[in-house]
Design a protein around this motif. Structure first.
Motif, PDB file in Angstrom:
ATOM      1  N   LEU A  21      13.659  19.306   8.406  1.00 17.99           N
ATOM      2  CA  LEU A  21      14.718  19.538   7.425  1.00 17.99           C
ATOM      3  C   LEU A  21      14.237  19.215   6.011  1.00 17.99           C
ATOM      4  CD1 LEU A  21      17.889  18.160   9.260  1.00 17.99           C
ATOM      5  CD2 LEU A  21      17.366  20.540   8.725  1.00 17.99           C
ATOM      6  N   ARG A  22      13.503  18.138   5.870  1.00 15.80           N
ATOM      7  CA  ARG A  22      12.994  17.773   4.546  1.00 15.80           C
ATOM      8  C   ARG A  22      11.999  18.808   4.038  1.00 15.80           C
ATOM      9  NH1 ARG A  22      12.297  11.271   5.620  1.00 15.80           N
ATOM     10  NH2 ARG A  22      14.426  10.680   4.998  1.00 15.80           N
ATOM     11  N   ALA A  23      11.207  19.351   4.959  1.00 16.71           N
ATOM     12  CA  ALA A  23      10.252  20.391   4.558  1.00 16.71           C
ATOM     13  C   ALA A  23      10.987  21.627   4.050  1.00 16.71           C
ATOM     14  CB  ALA A  23       9.347  20.745   5.734  1.00 16.71           C
ATOM     15  N   LEU A  24      12.098  21.990   4.700  1.00 18.32           N
ATOM     16  CA  LEU A  24      12.887  23.138   4.256  1.00 18.32           C
ATOM     17  C   LEU A  24      13.496  22.893   2.886  1.00 18.32           C
ATOM     18  CD1 LEU A  24      14.736  24.101   7.582  1.00 18.32           C
ATOM     19  CD2 LEU A  24      12.868  25.347   6.479  1.00 18.32           C
ATOM     20  N   VAL A  25      13.961  21.664   2.666  1.00 20.06           N
ATOM     21  CA  VAL A  25      14.523  21.311   1.364  1.00 20.06           C
ATOM     22  C   VAL A  25      13.460  21.430   0.273  1.00 20.06           C
ATOM     23  CG1 VAL A  25      15.522  19.448  -0.023  1.00 20.06           C
ATOM     24  CG2 VAL A  25      16.316  19.835   2.316  1.00 20.06           C
ATOM     25  N   ASP A  26      12.254  20.908   0.562  1.00 16.30           N
ATOM     26  CA  ASP A  26      11.170  20.961  -0.424  1.00 16.30           C
ATOM     27  C   ASP A  26      10.806  22.401  -0.784  1.00 16.30           C
ATOM     28  OD1 ASP A  26      11.081  18.218  -0.440  1.00 16.30           O
ATOM     29  OD2 ASP A  26       9.404  18.073   0.978  1.00 16.30           O
ATOM     30  N   VAL A  31      19.974  24.045   1.910  1.00 19.21           N
ATOM     31  CA  VAL A  31      20.848  23.313   0.989  1.00 19.21           C
ATOM     32  C   VAL A  31      21.896  22.556   1.797  1.00 19.21           C
ATOM     33  CG1 VAL A  31      20.545  24.904  -0.937  1.00 19.21           C
ATOM     34  CG2 VAL A  31      22.344  25.338   0.767  1.00 19.21           C
ATOM     35  N   ASP A  32      22.433  21.522   1.181  1.00 15.62           N
ATOM     36  CA  ASP A  32      23.510  20.748   1.795  1.00 15.62           C
ATOM     37  C   ASP A  32      23.142  20.213   3.185  1.00 15.62           C
ATOM     38  OD1 ASP A  32      25.106  21.246  -0.427  1.00 15.62           O
ATOM     39  OD2 ASP A  32      25.901  23.114   0.445  1.00 15.62           O
ATOM     40  N   VAL A  33      21.920  19.702   3.291  1.00 18.66           N
ATOM     41  CA  VAL A  33      21.505  19.114   4.578  1.00 18.66           C
ATOM     42  C   VAL A  33      21.379  17.597   4.473  1.00 18.66           C
ATOM     43  CG1 VAL A  33      20.333  21.188   5.392  1.00 18.66           C
ATOM     44  CG2 VAL A  33      19.071  19.487   4.038  1.00 18.66           C
ATOM     45  N   LYS A  34      21.797  17.031   3.339  1.00 17.45           N
ATOM     46  CA  LYS A  34      21.683  15.585   3.144  1.00 17.45           C
ATOM     47  C   LYS A  34      22.445  14.821   4.221  1.00 17.45           C
ATOM     48  CE  LYS A  34      22.596  11.877  -0.150  1.00 17.45           C
ATOM     49  NZ  LYS A  34      23.154  11.518  -1.484  1.00 17.45           N
ATOM     50  N   LEU A  40      20.807  12.071  11.372  1.00 19.78           N
ATOM     51  CA  LEU A  40      19.617  12.020  12.232  1.00 19.78           C
ATOM     52  C   LEU A  40      18.852  10.715  12.025  1.00 19.78           C
ATOM     53  CD1 LEU A  40      18.309  15.696  11.937  1.00 19.78           C
ATOM     54  CD2 LEU A  40      19.167  14.580  14.012  1.00 19.78           C
ATOM     55  N   GLU A  41      18.780  10.255  10.777  1.00 17.17           N
ATOM     56  CA  GLU A  41      18.093   8.983  10.502  1.00 17.17           C
ATOM     57  C   GLU A  41      18.804   7.822  11.191  1.00 17.17           C
ATOM     58  OE1 GLU A  41      15.985   9.704   6.145  1.00 17.17           O
ATOM     59  OE2 GLU A  41      18.057   8.982   6.243  1.00 17.17           O
ATOM     60  N   ALA A  42      20.138   7.838  11.133  1.00 15.00           N
ATOM     61  CA  ALA A  42      20.910   6.779  11.795  1.00 15.00           C
ATOM     62  C   ALA A  42      20.706   6.830  13.301  1.00 15.00           C
ATOM     63  CB  ALA A  42      22.387   6.921  11.452  1.00 15.00           C
TER      64      ALA A  42
END
Length: 317
Positions: A21-26, A31-34, A40-42
């Motif tokens: 997901l972070r790669a897609l954001v970069d 968009v709007d995946v925060k 997922l981090e939790a």
């Protein structure tokens, strides 16, 4: 890139999704995946916590052997000022599996000795994967005797699968060298403290760990033989290493209960390899306390306390 252990696969899958997901954001492709990333981090953090709350002895063995755990050189770099390494046993040669020298720990001059496994292929070969030959233990004896001569405490960091079992090592007196190093530890008239930072394997470990205080990282292991070696002897099947690890009571929690060690140094969730600076700082605090507790004892009292400690292991009233 983070290296995952086999039992950490659920966490690896979740963290892999986060990276995607972070790669897609970069790349500007999402968009709007925060919120999704935070969820997922939790979830990954909770999965990691749940895993490490109930590690088996075999899983702890895998964590203790993780290649990314901080090594001797990492502890020295972070905790010891003005470190000056000493080389050679003044008899045969140098053994890079055991590294030692003198420096200052929180302002106090000390001798520091430990196993170094190496961090990449080249350094692992140089340090022989932390498996010392006789000259390594004779170097350790030389450094301990020098420390005693100048009244310096001795800190040892243990991380070895065991002493090197090669023909050359045996020809040069491996057993005798281990015995003399163990005897030197027990007879020192200065405080000595050992920390099992990864593997504490057999005589290769006790040779520099027969100390006034033995500390152990939370997910380290300490044993008379490797689980694979025990399984090969007991069942003629090294594949039963998991059974051997369970039965041998090699974890810090078991060994503290049996009074083989004196204290456990906590590791961050996920093991020392996930937060090296945190576990090194905790180790420094534990060393400081242990040395402080021993500071007022004279040479004879230090020897007596050390002997009594080891003679009491395995005895019951």
């Amino acid at each position: 890139m983070r290296s995952y252990l086999e039992f950490e696969k659920p966490v690896a899958d979740l963290e892999g999704q986060i990276q995607e997901l972070r790669a897609l954001v970069d790349k500007g492709e999402a968009v709007d995946v925060k919120d999704e990333i935070e969820k997922l981090e939790a979830k990954a953090g909770q999965a990691l916590t749940d895993l490490y709350l109930k590690l088996t002895a075999w899983q702890k063995t895998q964590v203790a052997r993780h290649p990314d755990r901080p090594h001797f050189v990492d502890y020295v770099e972070a905790l010891i000022d003005d470190f000056t390494e000493m080389a050679g046993d003044r008899s045969f040669g140098e053994d890079a599996a055991i590294v030692g020298g003198f420096g200052r720990f929180r302002g106090q001059p000390v001798a520091v000795i430990g196993h170094e496994k190496g961090a990449d292929t080249a350094s692992r070969l140089t340090h022989n994967f932390g498996m010392a030959r006789p000259e390594g233990y004779r170097k350790a004896v030389r450094l301990m005797q020098t420390a005693e001569r100048f009244g310096l405490p001795v800190i040892t960091l243990v991380d070895t699968a065991g002493a090197y079992p090669g023909i050359g090592a045996e020809e040069r007196g491996q057993a005798e060298a281990i015995a003399r190093s163990t005897d030197c530890c027990l007879g020192l008239g200065v405080p000595n403290v050992a920390v099992i930072i990864g593997e504490g394997g057999s005589g290769g470990a006790i040779a520099i760990a027969a100390t006034n205080r033995v500390l152990m990282l939370e997910h380290a292991i300490y044993s008379v033989i490797s689980p694979e070696g025990a399984a090969s002897i007991l069942w003629r099947d090294s594949a039963r290493a998991q059974d051997a690890a369970t039965g041998m009571k090699i974890t810090a929690q078991d060994l503290l209960k049996f009074k083989v060690i004196d204290a456990i140094v906590p590791e961050p969730v996920g093991g020392a390899h996930r937060a090296p600076a945190q576990v090194i700082a905790a180790t420094g605090a534990a060393l400081d306390k242990a040395l402080g507790d021993l500071a007022g004892l004279g040479p004879d009292e230090l020897r007596r306390v050390r002997w009594d400690k080891f003679l009491a292991i395995g005895r019951s009233l």
